[in-house]
Every structure is written in C-alpha cells, then in structure tokens.
Design a protein around this motif. Structure first.
Motif, mmCIF file in Angstrom:
data_model
loop_
_atom_site.group_PDB
_atom_site.id
_atom_site.type_symbol
_atom_site.label_atom_id
_atom_site.label_comp_id
_atom_site.label_asym_id
_atom_site.label_seq_id
_atom_site.Cartn_x
_atom_site.Cartn_y
_atom_site.Cartn_z
ATOM 1 N N ARG A 3 1.032 6.191 13.776
ATOM 2 C CA ARG A 3 1.824 6.797 14.849
ATOM 3 C C ARG A 3 0.995 6.772 16.133
ATOM 4 N NH1 ARG A 3 2.500 12.258 12.063
ATOM 5 N NH2 ARG A 3 0.447 11.552 11.421
ATOM 6 N N ARG A 4 1.694 6.716 17.271
ATOM 7 C CA ARG A 4 0.998 6.519 18.546
ATOM 8 C C ARG A 4 1.009 7.810 19.366
ATOM 9 N NH1 ARG A 4 2.036 3.140 23.603
ATOM 10 N NH2 ARG A 4 -0.016 2.214 23.945
ATOM 11 N N ALA A 5 -0.185 8.196 19.847
ATOM 12 C CA ALA A 5 -0.293 9.386 20.694
ATOM 13 C C ALA A 5 -0.730 8.956 22.090
ATOM 14 C CB ALA A 5 -1.308 10.360 20.123
ATOM 15 N N LEU A 6 -0.047 9.471 23.107
ATOM 16 C CA LEU A 6 -0.418 9.198 24.499
ATOM 17 C C LEU A 6 -1.162 10.422 25.009
ATOM 18 C CD1 LEU A 6 3.174 8.065 25.640
ATOM 19 C CD2 LEU A 6 1.372 6.627 24.613
ATOM 20 N N VAL A 7 -2.426 10.250 25.377
ATOM 21 C CA VAL A 7 -3.222 11.380 25.880
ATOM 22 C C VAL A 7 -3.334 11.208 27.392
ATOM 23 C CG1 VAL A 7 -5.460 12.546 25.792
ATOM 24 C CG2 VAL A 7 -4.499 11.535 23.707
ATOM 25 N N ILE A 8 -2.779 12.165 28.152
ATOM 26 C CA ILE A 8 -2.809 12.057 29.621
ATOM 27 C C ILE A 8 -4.002 12.852 30.136
ATOM 28 C CG2 ILE A 8 -1.517 12.378 31.761
ATOM 29 C CD1 ILE A 8 -0.152 10.439 29.755
ATOM 30 N N GLY A 9 -4.954 12.171 30.776
ATOM 31 C CA GLY A 9 -6.162 12.818 31.284
ATOM 32 C C GLY A 9 -7.361 12.368 30.476
ATOM 33 N N GLY A 10 -8.329 11.762 31.170
ATOM 34 C CA GLY A 10 -9.484 11.196 30.464
ATOM 35 C C GLY A 10 -10.762 11.946 30.736
ATOM 36 N N SER A 11 -10.703 13.294 30.779
ATOM 37 C CA SER A 11 -11.923 14.086 30.933
ATOM 38 C C SER A 11 -12.284 14.644 29.557
ATOM 39 C CB SER A 11 -11.651 15.165 31.990
ATOM 40 O OG SER A 11 -12.670 16.119 32.053
ATOM 41 N N VAL A 28 -4.188 6.720 22.672
ATOM 42 C CA VAL A 28 -4.614 5.995 23.869
ATOM 43 C C VAL A 28 -4.688 6.991 25.031
ATOM 44 C CG1 VAL A 28 -4.119 4.029 25.383
ATOM 45 C CG2 VAL A 28 -3.338 3.995 23.005
ATOM 46 N N VAL A 29 -5.795 6.930 25.786
ATOM 47 C CA VAL A 29 -6.002 7.859 26.904
ATOM 48 C C VAL A 29 -5.591 7.177 28.220
ATOM 49 C CG1 VAL A 29 -7.749 9.167 28.195
ATOM 50 C CG2 VAL A 29 -7.960 8.924 25.714
ATOM 51 N N PHE A 30 -4.874 7.918 29.068
ATOM 52 C CA PHE A 30 -4.461 7.410 30.385
ATOM 53 C C PHE A 30 -5.052 8.325 31.454
ATOM 54 C CE2 PHE A 30 -1.361 6.115 27.279
ATOM 55 C CZ PHE A 30 -1.250 4.760 27.531
ATOM 56 N N GLU A 31 -5.939 7.766 32.277
ATOM 57 C CA GLU A 31 -6.644 8.547 33.311
ATOM 58 C C GLU A 31 -6.223 8.028 34.692
ATOM 59 O OE1 GLU A 31 -8.706 11.191 33.816
ATOM 60 O OE2 GLU A 31 -8.759 10.523 35.906
ATOM 61 N N ARG A 32 -5.923 8.975 35.602
ATOM 62 C CA ARG A 32 -5.411 8.557 36.922
ATOM 63 C C ARG A 32 -6.468 7.883 37.795
ATOM 64 N NH1 ARG A 32 -4.831 14.477 39.805
ATOM 65 N NH2 ARG A 32 -6.998 15.018 39.453
ATOM 66 N N ASN A 33 -7.749 8.258 37.615
ATOM 67 C CA ASN A 33 -8.783 7.659 38.457
ATOM 68 C C ASN A 33 -8.895 6.167 38.183
ATOM 69 O OD1 ASN A 33 -10.384 9.627 40.198
ATOM 70 N ND2 ASN A 33 -10.092 10.742 38.281
ATOM 71 N N GLU A 34 -9.188 5.427 39.260
ATOM 72 C CA GLU A 34 -9.293 3.966 39.125
ATOM 73 C C GLU A 34 -10.617 3.583 38.483
ATOM 74 O OE1 GLU A 34 -7.052 1.719 40.180
ATOM 75 O OE2 GLU A 34 -5.654 3.097 41.156
ATOM 76 N N GLU A 35 -11.632 4.445 38.705
ATOM 77 C CA GLU A 35 -12.964 4.111 38.206
ATOM 78 C C GLU A 35 -13.422 5.155 37.210
ATOM 79 O OE1 GLU A 35 -15.522 3.748 41.561
ATOM 80 O OE2 GLU A 35 -14.334 2.093 42.378
ATOM 81 N N ALA A 36 -14.335 4.745 36.327
ATOM 82 C CA ALA A 36 -14.877 5.677 35.337
ATOM 83 C C ALA A 36 -15.451 6.891 36.058
ATOM 84 C CB ALA A 36 -15.957 4.980 34.534
ATOM 85 N N LEU A 37 -15.368 8.055 35.408
ATOM 86 C CA LEU A 37 -15.782 9.291 36.079
ATOM 87 C C LEU A 37 -17.291 9.529 35.958
ATOM 88 C CD1 LEU A 37 -12.856 11.443 34.631
ATOM 89 C CD2 LEU A 37 -12.879 10.167 36.749
ATOM 90 N N ALA A 107 -12.585 0.353 24.226
ATOM 91 C CA ALA A 107 -12.278 0.183 25.659
ATOM 92 C C ALA A 107 -10.776 0.089 25.903
ATOM 93 C CB ALA A 107 -12.991 -1.048 26.188
ATOM 94 N N GLN A 108 -10.062 -0.583 24.994
ATOM 95 C CA GLN A 108 -8.614 -0.773 25.242
ATOM 96 C C GLN A 108 -7.818 0.518 25.073
ATOM 97 O OE1 GLN A 108 -10.308 -2.059 22.730
ATOM 98 N NE2 GLN A 108 -9.170 -1.916 20.809
ATOM 99 N N ASP A 109 -8.471 1.546 24.520
ATOM 100 C CA ASP A 109 -7.766 2.819 24.324
ATOM 101 C C ASP A 109 -8.102 3.844 25.402
ATOM 102 O OD1 ASP A 109 -6.575 1.785 22.127
ATOM 103 O OD2 ASP A 109 -7.990 2.648 20.685
ATOM 104 N N TYR A 110 -8.804 3.416 26.455
ATOM 105 C CA TYR A 110 -9.091 4.315 27.586
ATOM 106 C C TYR A 110 -8.697 3.554 28.850
ATOM 107 C CZ TYR A 110 -11.500 7.787 30.466
ATOM 108 O OH TYR A 110 -11.783 8.791 31.384
ATOM 109 N N ARG A 111 -7.531 3.886 29.386
ATOM 110 C CA ARG A 111 -6.977 3.105 30.498
ATOM 111 C C ARG A 111 -7.114 3.858 31.814
ATOM 112 N NH1 ARG A 111 -2.213 0.773 27.507
ATOM 113 N NH2 ARG A 111 -3.178 0.175 25.522
ATOM 114 N N LEU A 112 -7.790 3.208 32.766
ATOM 115 C CA LEU A 112 -7.994 3.813 34.092
ATOM 116 C C LEU A 112 -6.865 3.419 35.037
ATOM 117 C CD1 LEU A 112 -11.810 3.121 34.349
ATOM 118 C CD2 LEU A 112 -10.754 5.391 34.330
#
Ligand SMILES: Cc1cc2nc3c(=O)[nH]c(=O)nc-3n(C[C@H](O)[C@H](O)[C@H](O)COP(=O)(O)OP(=O)(O)OC[C@H]3O[C@@H](n4cnc5c(N)ncnc54)[C@H](O)[C@@H]3O)c2cc1C
Length: 406
Positions: A3-11, A28-37, A107-112
C-alpha cells in the motif's frame, strides 16, 4: 503490492516514512523546498523515545549523533554558579538528525520541490495535488507539514496557532571561535541564566558537518524574551519597511535590532554567555502554542507540529514527532484508533509545555492577574524541571498507553 503512503513534509516528522516502510507500506515523502534542508537548524534536545524511534528506523544513534552533557549549572549576572547538579542529556542538532533520516531513505522516495496545494479523497484512495500541477495517489496521506500545515488548513481552517507572548533568540557559534574563558567555564555544560522575566539556556551541539569531535562542535544558545505583538511587528520589519509576519529570514533582520539584543546581552547575561552571544549572528523565532482538535480525516492523518506544537521548554518537538510516527506504524489498526491515542497524548504534551512556559507567557500580563506558576520561576523550580523532564514525558507515554512502543 505494498500500500502507498504519501508523507507531506520532509523534516523530522517525515520520520513517519521510515516506520511506515517497516510496517510494509511504500511511503514517499514530498517536501516543498527545492533544495535539501541540510545545513539549516540549530540545537535540539533528545529524549529516550526519540533515540529508540531513530534506532527502530535503522539509524544507529551513536556518539556522532549528539553531545552528552554531564552537568547542569545556573549562572548569575556575574557569571558565578548558583546551582550545579549532575545531568545526563544528549544534545543533538536538527541538521544532524535530518541528514541521518534523509540518507536512510531511498532517493526516489524523498521528492523535493513538491508543495502540496490540496487533497482529494474517496472510498478507494487519496490524491495529493501539488502546486506544480502534478498529483500523486495513495492509500494514506500523512500531514507532517509543520505548524502552518496545508493539510490541516484544508480540514480545519479555523484552527490557528496562537502566539505565546515571547520569542526565542537563537545563536550558534563554532567551538573554535568561543572565547577561551567561556569555553573553559561552560562549553561542556548545560547552562541556564535567568535575567528577570526571561530565560536563557546554552549547550554544546554537533558542528556544521555534524561533527562531535572536540574543537569542531558548536555552542547553541536559546534566549526566551517576552515581546508584545506590536514590538514583534517592529522586529519582523526589514530595512525596506516590509513586514514579514509569517517569519523573517535571519539575513533580513535589521542591524539595529541585532545591535539592541547584543547590548541587552552585555547588560543582562553572565559574561561567559554574553561573550558567545556577541560573537554570533543571532536570529529569533516567535513561540507559538497549538493544539489540533482532530487528527484523522478519512485517509488523512496529522503528525508532528501539524498536530500539536509542544513549546520549547520541554525540548521535545522532535521527540513528540517521533512518538507520533511510532504510533502511526500501527496504522493498519485504523486512523480512528491513531487519533484516539494521539489526541490525548498530544494534549498532555502541550499541557506540560504550557506549565513550563507559564512564567514567560505571563510576563506581558499585569502582575495582579498572574497566578500559580505564572508568578514564580526560581532556580530550584527550573533545576527540578530540568532533572525530571524525560521522566515526565515517560509518564505521559505510559499514561496514554504508548509505553509498549519503547
Ligand atoms: C529547516 C528546519 C530547521 C529546524 N531547526 C530546528 C532546530 O534547530 N531546533 C528545534 O528544536 N527544532 C527545529 N525545527 C523544528 C522541528 O523540526 C519540529 O519542531 C519538530 O521536529 C516537528 O517536526 P515536523 O516535521 O512536524 O515539522 P517541521 O520541522 O516544521 O517540518 C515541516 C516540513 O513540511 C514542509 N512543508 C510545509 N508545508 C508544505 C507543503 N504545503 N507541501 C510540502 N511540504 C511542506 C516544510 O518545508 C518542512 O520541511 C526545524 C524545522 C525546520 C523545517
């Protein structure tokens, strides 16, 4: 298929992704910042539940993750120690934990560059729609998008964080730049200083690259100061006159504001702490209080700061996010159950934090209207609170039936 979970926010709340992976989800994590924090953030206190959760996520919490302080002291205005007691706290840095978590995710599971705009859901799935026009479908969506959560705003538009009446001035200084006497006297300690109506704490944290080797660490200061709303607007205004009420970038804080706080540091703080503060480039963060009335909305759950903001006195924002993530691993039991456990847990954590921040929050009230802990903040109370903090969190975890997780 998983099953697929969408995690919003990569902190740090995105820690949920690791534990969902463990529980058989494809998260899979979706982070709004364009660059790694990486490279952001400053010091962060740890508690046993955070360490246990990181280990469960496969991250070895070894000596490189933090610096253990063995003594707590309280310095008076002249730099003399008023109280000393043994302690055993591990102080880490936001960037050190973030890097470890980020490195451990494929890497493919953390999307900036993925800023959530809104969510749609039906009986079969949930869809995240992003500002770039793309969308992603999953079976579950975790809102780990912090205090100004877009996820929460969609379901609870009225629920807004409340300013607690004071700000935290923060400063970090590379160990190599610490004045010699200050280094000798306090660098290895957990140090309090209590100007009237205010509170400061200082401690060592890992260095810029997460280094914990002596000589390459940093010193971290958090100085709580009451500021009323109009004065907050004044320090939120940049040189061009623009007001940044959602938060001002450190580089935009006006020179005169920095000069004023540095002059106050010289006048009010123990010299060892003042000298470190004067050599740093301080910035401030207003302190907010927030308690969400609900955490589950169909296939959507809130965690971390999106759900509850645990004020800084408990030093447990990251620990609370970790406990949420650990409870979320049982998501198969349903989000209604998740909510029924995490709501009272979050409320207890916020109550603990309010109790410990009561004296600071009350500074803008007339003295005649202050009550109980709002009136009194003595060294003994602070020493006791410091010594029992991890136990108090443990008591809440136990009272809310979460003990089996740790
Ligand atoms: C860069 C940074 C540095 C920090 N440094 C410290 C520190 O030094 N000490 C400390 O005690 N605490 C720090 N914190 C706060 C700390 O991480 C939290 O209090 C706690 O760990 C809970 O974390 P969280 O993940 O729930 O929320 P947060 O840490 O606030 O993270 C929320 C994340 O969601 C992302 N986000 C927000 N909206 C959207 C959206 N619409 N779409 C996609 N992504 C979105 C944000 O960019 C952010 O990365 C920092 C947070 C950040 C983001």
């Amino acid at each position: 298929m998983a099953r697929r979970a969408l995690v919003i926010g990569g902190s740090l709340g995105g820690l949920a992704a690791h534990l969902l992976h463990r529980a058989g989800w494809h998260a899979v994590v979706f982070e709004r910042n364009e660059e790694a924090l990486t490279g952001r953030g400053v010091g962060l206190g740890t508690h046993p539940q955070l360490i246990a959760t990181l280990r469960r996520a496969g991250i070895a919490f070894d000596a490189t993750m933090g610096i253990t302080v063995a003594k707590v002291v309280c310095l008076d205005r002249n730099g003399k120690s008023m109280v000393e007691q043994p302690t055993a706290r591990t102080m880490s840095a936001w960037s050190r934990l973030y890097r470890a978590l980020r490195d451990a995710l494929p890497a493919q599971d953390y999307r900036l560059g993925k800023k959530l705009r809104r969510i749609e859901q039906d009986a079969a799935s949930v869809t995240a729609i992003f500002e770039d026009g793309t969308s992603e479908r999953g079976d579950l969506l975790v809102g780990a998008d912090g205090i100004r959560s877009t996820v929460r705003a969609q379901f609870l538009p009225q629920a807004q964080p409340v300013y607690a009446g004071y700000v935290a001035w923060r400063a970090v200084l590379d160990e190599a730049r610490a004045p010699r006497e200050a280094h000798r006297d306090i660098f290895e300690l957990y140090t309090f200083c209590l100007p009237e109506g205010e509170q400061l704490l200082g401690y060592p944290v890992p260095g810029r690259d997460g280094d914990t080797v002596p000589g390459r660490r940093r010193y971290n200061i958090v100085w709580y100061r009451p500021v009323d709303s109009s004065a907050l607007d004044e320090i939120y205004t940049d040189t061009s006159g623009q007001l940044h009420s959602g938060g001002i970038a450190p580089s935009l804080i006006r020179n005169e504001v920095i000069a004023r706080v540095k002059a106050d540091a010289e006048a009010l703080l123990a010299p060892q702490l003042a000298e470190i503060f004067l050599r740093s480039e301080p910035f401030f963060q207003p302190i907010f209080d927030f308690e969400s009335p609900a955490l589950a909305f169909g296939r959507v759950a809130l965690t971390g700061d999106a759900a509850f903001v645990v004020g800084p006195h408990v030093g447990a924002g990251a620990t609370k996010a970790a406990i949420d993530a650990r409870a979320g691993e049982d998501v198969a039991a349903g989000l209604v159950r998740f909510e029924s456990v995490q709501l009272p847990f979050g409320r207890d954590m916020v109550a603990l934090s309010r109790q410990q921040g009561a004296y600071l929050s009350a500074q803008l009230k007339p003295v005649a209207q202050r009550q109980g802990g709002e009136l009194r903040r003595d060294v003994e109370a602070l020493r006791h609170a410091h010594g029992t903090r991890s136990d108090q969190i443990g008591d809440i975890v136990a009272a809310r039936g979460l003990e089996a997780y740790f």
